[in-house]
Scaffold this motif. Sequence first.
Motif, PDB file in Angstrom:
ATOM      1  N   ILE A   1       0.849  -1.197   0.000  1.00 25.86           N
ATOM      2  CA  ILE A   1       0.000   0.000   0.000  1.00 25.86           C
ATOM      3  C   ILE A   1       0.880   1.241   0.000  1.00 25.86           C
ATOM      4  N   GLY A   2       1.940   1.201   0.854  1.00 21.51           N
ATOM      5  CA  GLY A   2       2.841   2.342   0.911  1.00 21.51           C
ATOM      6  C   GLY A   2       3.511   2.593  -0.440  1.00 21.51           C
ATOM      7  N   ILE A   3       3.952   1.520  -1.086  1.00 22.52           N
ATOM      8  CA  ILE A   3       4.616   1.670  -2.389  1.00 22.52           C
ATOM      9  C   ILE A   3       3.673   2.303  -3.399  1.00 22.52           C
ATOM     10  N   ALA A   4       2.434   1.816  -3.413  1.00 25.49           N
ATOM     11  CA  ALA A   4       1.466   2.346  -4.371  1.00 25.49           C
ATOM     12  C   ALA A   4       1.238   3.836  -4.132  1.00 25.49           C
ATOM     13  N   VAL A   5       1.156   4.222  -2.840  1.00 27.22           N
ATOM     14  CA  VAL A   5       0.932   5.636  -2.535  1.00 27.22           C
ATOM     15  C   VAL A   5       2.125   6.466  -3.002  1.00 27.22           C
ATOM     16  N   VAL A   6       3.335   5.947  -2.732  1.00 24.30           N
ATOM     17  CA  VAL A   6       4.540   6.673  -3.171  1.00 24.30           C
ATOM     18  C   VAL A   6       4.524   6.861  -4.689  1.00 24.30           C
ATOM     19  N   PHE A   7       4.178   5.791  -5.410  1.00 28.57           N
ATOM     20  CA  PHE A   7       4.139   5.903  -6.872  1.00 28.57           C
ATOM     21  C   PHE A   7       3.048   6.849  -7.338  1.00 28.57           C
ATOM     22  N   ALA A   8       1.913   6.807  -6.656  1.00 35.12           N
ATOM     23  CA  ALA A   8       0.823   7.705  -7.052  1.00 35.12           C
ATOM     24  C   ALA A   8       1.273   9.152  -6.923  1.00 35.12           C
TER      25      ALA A   8
ATOM     26  N   LEU B   1      -8.384  -3.328 -17.567  1.00 34.25           N
ATOM     27  CA  LEU B   1      -9.427  -2.829 -18.465  1.00 34.25           C
ATOM     28  C   LEU B   1     -10.614  -2.281 -17.666  1.00 34.25           C
ATOM     29  N   VAL B   2     -11.026  -3.046 -16.663  1.00 34.17           N
ATOM     30  CA  VAL B   2     -12.162  -2.615 -15.850  1.00 34.17           C
ATOM     31  C   VAL B   2     -11.829  -1.333 -15.108  1.00 34.17           C
ATOM     32  N   VAL B   3     -10.616  -1.269 -14.560  1.00 35.79           N
ATOM     33  CA  VAL B   3     -10.209  -0.062 -13.838  1.00 35.79           C
ATOM     34  C   VAL B   3     -10.318   1.151 -14.752  1.00 35.79           C
ATOM     35  N   VAL B   4      -9.824   0.989 -15.984  1.00 39.34           N
ATOM     36  CA  VAL B   4      -9.787   2.140 -16.879  1.00 39.34           C
ATOM     37  C   VAL B   4     -11.182   2.506 -17.383  1.00 39.34           C
ATOM     38  N   ILE B   5     -12.019   1.497 -17.607  1.00 36.48           N
ATOM     39  CA  ILE B   5     -13.387   1.818 -18.014  1.00 36.48           C
ATOM     40  C   ILE B   5     -14.107   2.533 -16.868  1.00 36.48           C
ATOM     41  N   LEU B   6     -13.839   2.070 -15.636  1.00 35.85           N
ATOM     42  CA  LEU B   6     -14.453   2.720 -14.480  1.00 35.85           C
ATOM     43  C   LEU B   6     -13.940   4.143 -14.302  1.00 35.85           C
ATOM     44  N   GLY B   7     -12.623   4.283 -14.335  1.00 39.35           N
ATOM     45  CA  GLY B   7     -12.028   5.564 -13.993  1.00 39.35           C
ATOM     46  C   GLY B   7     -11.986   6.540 -15.143  1.00 39.35           C
ATOM     47  N   GLY B   8     -12.057   6.047 -16.356  1.00 38.22           N
ATOM     48  CA  GLY B   8     -11.914   6.928 -17.507  1.00 38.22           C
ATOM     49  C   GLY B   8     -10.484   6.885 -18.001  1.00 38.22           C
ATOM     50  N   THR B   9     -10.303   6.941 -19.328  1.00 41.54           N
ATOM     51  CA  THR B   9      -8.971   6.783 -19.879  1.00 41.54           C
ATOM     52  C   THR B   9      -8.140   8.032 -19.691  1.00 41.54           C
ATOM     53  N   GLY B  10      -6.865   7.816 -19.438  1.00 43.87           N
ATOM     54  CA  GLY B  10      -5.937   8.935 -19.350  1.00 43.87           C
ATOM     55  C   GLY B  10      -6.030   9.724 -18.062  1.00 43.87           C
ATOM     56  N   SER B  11      -6.814   9.241 -17.096  1.00 47.95           N
ATOM     57  CA  SER B  11      -6.972   9.984 -15.857  1.00 47.95           C
ATOM     58  C   SER B  11      -6.273   9.270 -14.715  1.00 47.95           C
ATOM     59  N   LEU B  12      -5.291   9.950 -14.097  1.00 47.30           N
ATOM     60  CA  LEU B  12      -4.543   9.339 -12.998  1.00 47.30           C
ATOM     61  C   LEU B  12      -5.451   9.131 -11.791  1.00 47.30           C
ATOM     62  N   LEU B  13      -6.224  10.150 -11.477  1.00 46.88           N
ATOM     63  CA  LEU B  13      -7.170  10.033 -10.363  1.00 46.88           C
ATOM     64  C   LEU B  13      -8.158   8.898 -10.630  1.00 46.88           C
ATOM     65  N   GLY B  14      -8.589   8.827 -11.882  1.00 46.51           N
ATOM     66  CA  GLY B  14      -9.518   7.760 -12.263  1.00 46.51           C
ATOM     67  C   GLY B  14      -8.908   6.386 -12.035  1.00 46.51           C
ATOM     68  N   SER B  15      -7.640   6.202 -12.435  1.00 45.15           N
ATOM     69  CA  SER B  15      -6.995   4.908 -12.213  1.00 45.15           C
ATOM     70  C   SER B  15      -6.927   4.612 -10.726  1.00 45.15           C
ATOM     71  N   PHE B  16      -6.617   5.644  -9.953  1.00 41.62           N
ATOM     72  CA  PHE B  16      -6.453   5.433  -8.516  1.00 41.62           C
ATOM     73  C   PHE B  16      -7.772   4.985  -7.887  1.00 41.62           C
ATOM     74  N   VAL B  17      -8.810   5.787  -8.121  1.00 37.80           N
ATOM     75  CA  VAL B  17     -10.112   5.456  -7.531  1.00 37.80           C
ATOM     76  C   VAL B  17     -10.631   4.132  -8.091  1.00 37.80           C
ATOM     77  N   GLY B  18     -10.491   3.966  -9.416  1.00 38.56           N
ATOM     78  CA  GLY B  18     -10.946   2.731 -10.054  1.00 38.56           C
ATOM     79  C   GLY B  18     -10.236   1.508  -9.480  1.00 38.56           C
TER      80      GLY B  18
END
Lengths: 332, 245, 290
Positions: C148-155, C229-246
Amino acid sequence: MTVRHALLAAAILALIAVPYAITEQYYVNIASQILLYAVFALGLNILVGYGGLVSLGHAGLSGVASYAAAYLLAAGHGHVVAIAGALAAGLVTTAGFAALSLRASGISFIMITLALGEIIWGLAYRWISITNGDNGISVATRPAPFGLSLASADGFYDATLIVFLIAVAACAIFVHSPFGAALAGTRDQPRRMNALGFHVWLIRFWAFMFSGLLSAVAGILFVYYNEFISPQALALTASAEGLLMVISGGAGTLLGPVVGAALVVIVKNVVSAYIARWNFLLGAIFVLIVVFMPEGLVPGTVRLFRVAWRSARRPKPATAAAAATPAGEPKP
Amino acid sequence: MSALAVKNLSKSFGGLRVTANVDFAVEPGERRLIIGPNGAGKTTLFNLITGELTPDAGSVLLFDRDITRLPSRNRPHLGMARTYQIITLFPRDTILRNAMLALLGLSPLRWNPFTALQRQQHLLDAARAALARVGLAEMAERPLAETSYGEKRRVEIAMALAQQPRVLLLDEPFAGLSIDERRDVRSLLSSIPRDVTVVMIEHDMDTALDLADRITLLHFGEVVVEGTRAEVVADPRTREVYLGE
Amino acid sequence: MTFWLLLTVNSITFGGLLFLLSSGFSLIFGLMRIPNLTHGSMFMVGAYLGTTFLSGTLGFTLDFWAAAVIAALEVAILGALMERLLLRRLAGQQLAQVLVTLGVSFMVADLCLMGWGGDPISVATPAGLGGFVRAGPAVFPLYRVAVIGIAVVFAVALWLMLERTRLGAMIRAGVDDPQMARVVGIRVSRLFTIVFGLGAGLAGFAGMIGGPILSVYPGLDQDMLPLALVVVILGGTGSLLGSFVGSIIVGFIYNFGQALLPELAYFVLFLPMVLVLVLRPQGLFGGQVL
């Protein structure tokens, strides 16, 4: 036109002769496989080639039909019920696929169909109480319509050939019909079609249904051929194989998917005799065809032949003028 | 009764008003020219009339019938046909097949997956007749990809005419044509019978002036002047719009 | 109670892994307008390469983190090469590009099978993270918390890169409007290579980081790709916040679904995607990069 009819008759006779000419069961079975995959590819081609909608979830549609047939047979129902149930299940699933995926076109359509195909795969894999998970479902018997047993390789081939010929004829009629013309129109100029008074969404929907019907038929043939169905038949690889058949042979042509199915089935069986797995080759063929012969083998070969034909005729000046006028048209 | 009436039509894209309270009515049989410089909102106005865009406010009436909420695909069935400024044809098909698709759009036959399109003699005849009207009969079998730009323009018009519209919307029918081609298209348009109402967009004032009964001048999405040919030409605001920038 | 807490931590951990995987997928999609169907393969190759550095079959052994970083770099180079040698040839033909990525994914899967065999390979938890964290009655594996920490650092790093650097500005411009980006003089082709390499590298890194949790096995690619694929369809393409929330949403649905409805886990996973498609086709955060 008569040359065409003669060629067609010769091709059908040759197909009928296959079990007589080839005595080895193994090869008759390969011929059956080619025909059943050709039905699948023909169905996919309706959508990909004529509708311009590239689906990566079609194995899910044939798979649902396969599973429905296997499930009903395992539950003790007869072949008629199993086949009817399989067609119904395939069509209902297709309607669901169409309703969701036709909100988009182009790349989004690919992604949605891919995801939907994965759902079906996931269900087949995980919904163990219905599908028996990874172990799959076996089918004990093949049907015997009108007392003709399909248990032998020859008998199954004949039945598959009949289904295949009906499918080819249905596709030929479909693509030459007014509806087929409308579908091709929505592929090339959806906006214009709408402005001309066509209901683009509904045209695509019915095309999807037809495509799904052929997929379901292929799924039924598949489950009877293998007398077994497992989640593997629904994986993305299976959908991609179908797409490879369509694209390698030539999307938007009638003959293309059939040639593509033959190519893929033959390569798969021949190569598997030498290499344990053939996915690498499948991928490589895919890449090569997309990069170097994007129109597919059938149109590509036709184009090469035309070029060769013209250059062969060129040296003689007397016939050069005739070659310049399109065949079949009177000279002015 | 007007053939086509637009009432208080408005449309914005992200805060930019491209159509602002546009109001006009075209009488049956009239030739109406809508002119305006680039960015005046002419094509947007057409797209609002044909339903390819949905207006934010206002209404569109076709022979007194409110069609504002009617899906655009239904409008050709009520007698509205259009052409596109950017050629929007079927490049893989022959000219004849392009014309047949236009006819098919209004025919219940379009849902028929069982019969052969090439055997529909009445469709073939009607398509050939439509092409003859624009002088393309003898090249009907030619693939569209092998035709010139001017011929494509005529195919566009033939397809719209083939639908026997009551109201015909032409989006810059002269765009990109040579002088000779313009002359052909002009005589073609002036041969359209008066039972068809014609609304035409043009960028320049002079191109289609002689074809118009009345002219509407559009600027920044608003109607600036409307009147007869002479009135609009004489109006100082017309000069201002065309010379003032 | 402990069960739910554990499930929650697992969900967030998995969401973090998914973020590492899908942020690159989303950026590539946003910029080049194609779903990179080799993204699952990149994840798997990263994991396989990483395990090889750990195993000592090459005559030396690397520390877990070094192995992850080097594997990620190698996968990044593979991704960049694929973009340059294959996708570049098909510039502007999105459909052909998608089909090529599909073809390459099959080739990669088969090569991995030949190279590493059909048996799953388990990855040892990195030294020092094998322990547990105690929080009241619950005990969590330390490594999962670390992920979780690594993911947050990368985000945060990705966010800073997109927001503060020149490269980030170019990527944002490209996602917003590729034509415009070209007009203002951004060398879009080089940008494509960089972003493709970056996305592939992130996926490869995620594969190795995920190793101790998921292990590595043939078919891992096909398991991960639909999730991205599901993450990106949920979050919207090209959106960093979208990937995170998705990613977090999918992480929760996937883990809770597995635990509560194991037979229908896959179905439940795709359900929100279907809802988003019907109600908000551009994705939850479509149209914004950050």
